[in-house]
Scaffold this motif. Structure first.
Motif, mmCIF file in Angstrom:
data_model
loop_
_atom_site.group_PDB
_atom_site.id
_atom_site.type_symbol
_atom_site.label_atom_id
_atom_site.label_comp_id
_atom_site.label_asym_id
_atom_site.label_seq_id
_atom_site.Cartn_x
_atom_site.Cartn_y
_atom_site.Cartn_z
ATOM 1 N N CYS A 12 0.844 -1.191 0.000
ATOM 2 C CA CYS A 12 0.000 0.000 0.000
ATOM 3 C C CYS A 12 0.877 1.237 0.000
ATOM 4 C CB CYS A 12 -0.897 0.030 1.233
ATOM 5 S SG CYS A 12 -2.189 -1.193 1.167
ATOM 6 N N GLU A 13 0.602 2.155 -0.918
ATOM 7 C CA GLU A 13 1.435 3.332 -1.028
ATOM 8 C C GLU A 13 0.566 4.573 -1.017
ATOM 9 O OE1 GLU A 13 4.639 2.473 -3.887
ATOM 10 O OE2 GLU A 13 4.621 4.644 -4.127
ATOM 11 N N ALA A 14 0.754 5.408 -0.013
ATOM 12 C CA ALA A 14 0.044 6.686 0.098
ATOM 13 C C ALA A 14 -1.461 6.531 -0.124
ATOM 14 C CB ALA A 14 0.616 7.703 -0.883
ATOM 15 N N VAL A 69 -10.973 6.487 -3.058
ATOM 16 C CA VAL A 69 -9.709 5.934 -2.599
ATOM 17 C C VAL A 69 -8.625 6.391 -3.563
ATOM 18 C CG1 VAL A 69 -8.474 3.824 -2.026
ATOM 19 C CG2 VAL A 69 -10.955 3.942 -1.712
ATOM 20 N N ALA A 70 -7.564 6.954 -3.001
ATOM 21 C CA ALA A 70 -6.440 7.360 -3.836
ATOM 22 C C ALA A 70 -5.197 6.629 -3.369
ATOM 23 C CB ALA A 70 -6.236 8.868 -3.747
ATOM 24 N N GLY A 71 -4.166 6.657 -4.190
ATOM 25 C CA GLY A 71 -2.937 5.967 -3.854
ATOM 26 C C GLY A 71 -2.821 4.671 -4.621
ATOM 27 N N ARG A 72 -1.909 3.816 -4.153
ATOM 28 C CA ARG A 72 -1.716 2.551 -4.844
ATOM 29 C C ARG A 72 -1.877 1.411 -3.851
ATOM 30 N NH1 ARG A 72 1.023 -0.979 -8.462
ATOM 31 N NH2 ARG A 72 1.936 -2.267 -6.847
ATOM 32 N N ILE A 73 -2.706 0.434 -4.201
ATOM 33 C CA ILE A 73 -2.853 -0.748 -3.360
ATOM 34 C C ILE A 73 -2.458 -1.938 -4.218
ATOM 35 C CG2 ILE A 73 -4.436 -2.170 -2.023
ATOM 36 C CD1 ILE A 73 -6.133 0.385 -1.606
ATOM 37 N N GLY A 74 -1.211 -2.337 -4.091
ATOM 38 C CA GLY A 74 -0.728 -3.439 -4.923
ATOM 39 C C GLY A 74 -0.983 -4.767 -4.248
ATOM 40 N N MET A 80 -5.080 -2.527 -7.043
ATOM 41 C CA MET A 80 -6.515 -2.684 -6.774
ATOM 42 C C MET A 80 -7.294 -1.395 -7.024
ATOM 43 S SD MET A 80 -7.117 -5.819 -5.527
ATOM 44 C CE MET A 80 -8.457 -5.816 -4.356
ATOM 45 N N VAL A 81 -6.611 -0.243 -6.890
ATOM 46 C CA VAL A 81 -7.330 1.022 -7.022
ATOM 47 C C VAL A 81 -7.713 1.281 -8.475
ATOM 48 C CG1 VAL A 81 -7.186 3.518 -6.687
ATOM 49 C CG2 VAL A 81 -6.171 1.971 -4.999
ATOM 50 N N ALA A 82 -6.773 0.997 -9.385
ATOM 51 C CA ALA A 82 -7.014 1.300 -10.798
ATOM 52 C C ALA A 82 -7.690 0.143 -11.532
ATOM 53 C CB ALA A 82 -5.686 1.627 -11.479
ATOM 54 N N PRO A 84 -10.191 -2.700 -13.030
ATOM 55 C CA PRO A 84 -11.615 -2.749 -13.373
ATOM 56 C C PRO A 84 -12.397 -3.639 -12.384
ATOM 57 C CG PRO A 84 -10.232 -3.668 -15.143
ATOM 58 C CD PRO A 84 -9.329 -3.312 -14.027
ATOM 59 N N GLU A 85 -13.687 -3.302 -12.212
ATOM 60 C CA GLU A 85 -14.546 -4.026 -11.266
ATOM 61 C C GLU A 85 -14.468 -5.545 -11.416
ATOM 62 O OE1 GLU A 85 -16.765 -3.605 -8.670
ATOM 63 O OE2 GLU A 85 -15.606 -1.754 -8.492
ATOM 64 N N ALA A 86 -14.564 -5.997 -12.661
ATOM 65 C CA ALA A 86 -14.655 -7.440 -12.897
ATOM 66 C C ALA A 86 -13.394 -8.148 -12.396
ATOM 67 C CB ALA A 86 -14.864 -7.717 -14.379
ATOM 68 N N ARG A 87 -12.249 -7.535 -12.628
ATOM 69 C CA ARG A 87 -10.993 -8.135 -12.191
ATOM 70 C C ARG A 87 -10.932 -8.164 -10.658
ATOM 71 N NH1 ARG A 87 -7.710 -11.890 -12.342
ATOM 72 N NH2 ARG A 87 -5.645 -11.469 -11.514
ATOM 73 N N LYS A 88 -11.428 -7.070 -10.060
ATOM 74 C CA LYS A 88 -11.422 -7.000 -8.608
ATOM 75 C C LYS A 88 -12.295 -8.114 -8.015
ATOM 76 C CE LYS A 88 -12.429 -2.950 -7.169
ATOM 77 N NZ LYS A 88 -12.329 -1.553 -6.818
ATOM 78 N N ARG A 89 -13.475 -8.303 -8.634
ATOM 79 C CA ARG A 89 -14.364 -9.362 -8.144
ATOM 80 C C ARG A 89 -13.707 -10.728 -8.261
ATOM 81 N NH1 ARG A 89 -18.726 -6.682 -10.657
ATOM 82 N NH2 ARG A 89 -18.714 -8.181 -12.356
ATOM 83 N N ALA A 90 -12.872 -10.891 -9.281
ATOM 84 C CA ALA A 90 -12.215 -12.184 -9.454
ATOM 85 C C ALA A 90 -11.173 -12.423 -8.357
ATOM 86 C CB ALA A 90 -11.570 -12.264 -10.833
ATOM 87 N N LEU A 91 -10.618 -11.326 -7.822
ATOM 88 C CA LEU A 91 -9.586 -11.478 -6.785
ATOM 89 C C LEU A 91 -10.185 -11.602 -5.390
ATOM 90 C CD1 LEU A 91 -6.830 -8.959 -7.921
ATOM 91 C CD2 LEU A 91 -6.873 -11.435 -8.178
#
Ligand code: ADP
Ligand code: SF4
Ligand code: MG
Lengths: 342, 301
Positions: A12-14, A69-74, A80-82, A84-91
């Motif tokens: 997680c970054e900033a 939500v801003a920043g980077r959540i790797g 995770m921030v950038a 797409p919804e579908a990919r997030k649901r898959a994770l």
């Protein structure tokens, strides 16, 4: 933990969470940066309202629509921030499993236990009915349900809070996630059951070689169960580092106060953190400077003016955001500590 | 010492409550009162008769002049409710009327439930313009007299069984939509919905698998009284001559055709009126009984 990127599961970054209000944006969480290694347990500690759940929701992408939500959540290299919804649901559910605070409400009262556990493995792993059932029953027995076959076919209301939380843990583990997040997973439970559930979580983390985030307002919960510790106050990280080191030599004034409020750290002490005089600042009127300034015995003038930056100790693993930190113990003591832990 | 005994007690409780309760506790039918037995029995019988009316041995065809005209009830199958001015068996006509009425009302309810629930669930889940549209529809329908709505529709598309089904269905869409909407709104912020999201469930999956099961009991309890309402509306339409066209038997039509002769043969009207009154009463009783069951269960959850 500080090794190559291969060893980092969550980066997680900033990370900031901002609520849109009629009077403009309101920062609920600001500049949260941390890394979580594989097979590592992280404790996130802070008083109620510190932003712990907000951070978890941000990581999971479950924030309500009025919060950005801003920043980077790797997560394993993917942002995770950038995403797409579908990919997030898959994770979600597949790579990350989550256990919520209140097992009475986080299980669906009108859906049989079995189906609630099967749901994820059938969705993500495309398991057949029989396969998913066998897996669910094995999981139920792993989390300590005495009669898993019978439990599988029951509705949740038949079970006590502790048993329900075990069922909830089984649902979170259904796809063998690499990260298990437990947000105050024992807070709503009977005192005697709390330790059992925490022990179970700790054991599962070891057996399944997964990472774990234990979120709690109770320092005693994380003391012997996590490798790393992140202390949140007023929506900011005030201190982080290896759990043993932070416990042995807290540097931020807030962490120090928290620790002195816990009578015994090797057992659940069920002590509310409210023993520190005063209350944490509301998100509406957080001070410009250090969020802890109003309650801090060591506060100076500039604490109120500007936000202290993160100071790192020699090996960069222990950081704290404080202008007047608690003096570090002699270098010998820290080194000995570090040796003992590794 | 007290802490210790509390610990033990809590552990016992934990163990005890984890034990399965008697196997059928959840599904056990609560004690039915006498009139509830009657209601369930009557509706079951009526449905059976409506389905099987063609194969009931010895029952005359509904339009067959089986005996003398306008006979009082007698102790035989076809004469049980007497005969009408054309000598047709009133019992046969009442049962065939039941088939027509129940068939129309069942299809209308299926239409209303399917459309109403879908619209209501989407409105409750997404709010915003969908919700406003559903509210507008429901409020408009609720403020118009149902007979007028149907008469207007019949005036436009003509009278047929299909028109009746659609028209009656349209009446109840708004009611089901509102109930579904309320049920979804009450669940949107529930933890199990959030937990499902955390498992990677899509909106459609959450609606179908997490939210819908919790709506079913409330909707089930509201179906019988709404069906009763449709039966009354259908009867009124037939009575006014806008229902199912004669000579097909319908309850309202039978009452209408006997009003001329009411002073001389008051018994003519008893069969169809009894059918409507008992059916509506039974359906409302069933609705109350289901609602009571639902409340009891919610209290236990
Ligand atoms: N959906 C929301 N809308 C507005 N404010 C919120 C929302 N959720 C949480 N907050 C605010 O964000 C802050 C952090 O909350 P939370 O993360 O739940 O704290 P905790 O550390 O106790 O889990 C609190 O001040 C809370 O009032
Ligand atoms: S920065 Fe200042 S106010 Fe904040 S904890 Fe440190 S000493 Fe206290
Ligand atoms: Mg919280």
């Amino acid at each position: 933990m500080t090794g190559g990127d291969q060893d980092i599961l969550l980066d997680c970054e900033a990370v900031s969470c901002t609520l849109a209000t009629s009077r403009g944006p309101l920062a609920l969480l600001k500049d949260v940066t941390f890394r979580l290694g594989r097979r590592t347990a992280l404790g996130i500690v802070g008083e109620s309202g510190a932003g712990k759940s907000m951070l978890i929701k941000g990581i999971m992408g479950l924030t309500p629509s009025d919060i950005t939500v801003a920043g980077r959540i790797g997560l394993d290299g993917e942002d995770m921030v950038a995403m797409p919804e579908a990919r997030k649901r898959a994770l979600l559910g597949r790579k990350v499993g989550m256990v919520f605070q209140n097992p009475m409400t986080s299980l669906n009262p009108f859906v049989r236990v079995g189906r609630q556990i099967d749901e994820a493995s059938r969705l993500h792993l495309r398991l057949g009915k029989a396969e998913a059932r066998a897996r669910a029953i094995a999981l139920l027995s792993q989390v300590g349900i005495p009669d898993p076959q019978e439990c599988y076919a029951e509705y949740p209301h038949r079970f006590s809070g502790g048993m329900k939380q075990r069922i909830m843990i089984a649902t979170a583990l259904a796809c063998e996630p690499e990260l298990l997040i437990a947000d105050e997973a024992t807070t709503a439970l009977d005192v005697t059951v709390q330790k059992d559930i925490l022990d179970l979580l700790q054991a599962l983390q070891g057996q399944r070689r997964m990472s774990m985030i234990l979120v709690t307002h109770n320092l005693a919960v994380v003391a012997s169960r996590t490798d790393e510790l992140l202390v949140l106050y007023g929506g900011r990280v005030v201190e982080y580092g290896p759990t043993e080191r932070v416990f042995a030599a807290p540097r931020h004034r807030y962490t120090e106060a928290l620790l002195s409020a816990v009578p015994r750290m090797d057992e659940p002490a069920h002590t509310r953190l409210r023993t520190i005089p005063g209350r944490p600042p509301d998100p509406q009127d957080r001070p410009a400077g250090c969020p802890f300034a109003a309650r801090c015995p060591a506060a100076e003038e500039r604490c109120r003016q500007e936000m202290p930056g993160m100071t790192l100790d020699a090996d960069g693993r222990h950081g704290f955001a404080c202008f007047v930190p608690v003096p570090a113990p002699g270098p010998g003591a820290t080194a000995a500590r570090a040796e003992a832990t590794s | 010492m007290t802490a210790r005994s509390q610990d033990i007690k809590a552990q016992d409780l934990e163990a005890a409550s984890a034990l399965p309760a008697p196997a059928t506790a959840r599904l056990r039918w609560p004690r039915l009162k006498g009139f509830e037995w009657f209601a369930f029995g009557f509706v079951a019988l009526l449905i059976a008769a409506a389905v099987l009316v063609d194969v009931i041995p010895g029952l005359a065809r509904p339009n067959f002049p089986y005996g003398d005209f306008s006979q009082p009830p007698e102790w035989s199958l076809n004469g049980l409710l007497g005969t009408d001015p054309l000598g047709r068996s009133i019992l046969s006509r009442v049962l065939h009327g039941a088939r027509t009425t129940l068939g129309i009302v069942a299809v209308a309810t299926a239409i209303a439930l399917a459309i109403g629930m879908t619209a209501g669930m989407l409105a409750g889940f997404y709010r915003g313009p969908v919700e406003r549209a559903v509210d507008l529809y429901a409020n408009t329908m609720a403020s118009l007299p149902p007979i007028l709505v149907i008469l207007a529709l019949i005036a436009v598309v003509g009278n047929s069984v299909l028109t009746m089904m659609l028209a009656l269905g349209i009446l109840d869409i708004g009611v089901y939509a509102r109930i579904a909407k309320g049920g979804v709104i009450a669940q949107n912020d529930r933890d199990y919905v959030l937990a499902a999201r955390a498992m990677g469930a899509s909106d459609a999956r959450i609606l179908a698998r997490e939210i819908l099961p919790n709506l079913v009991p409330a909707l089930t309890a509201i179906v019988p009284p709404l069906v009763a309402g449709l039966i009354i509306t259908e009867g009124s339409l037939s009575f006014l001559g806008y229902g199912i066209p004669p000579p097909a038997p319908s309850w309202g039509g039978m009452i209408a055709s006997s009003t001329d002769l009411l002073s001389r043969f008051p018994l003519l009207v008893v069969g169809p009126i009894l059918a409507i009154v008992l059916t509506v009463y039974s359906l409302n009783t069933i609705g109350d009984s289901l609602a009571r069951r639902l409340n009891d269960r919610n209290r236990n959850l």
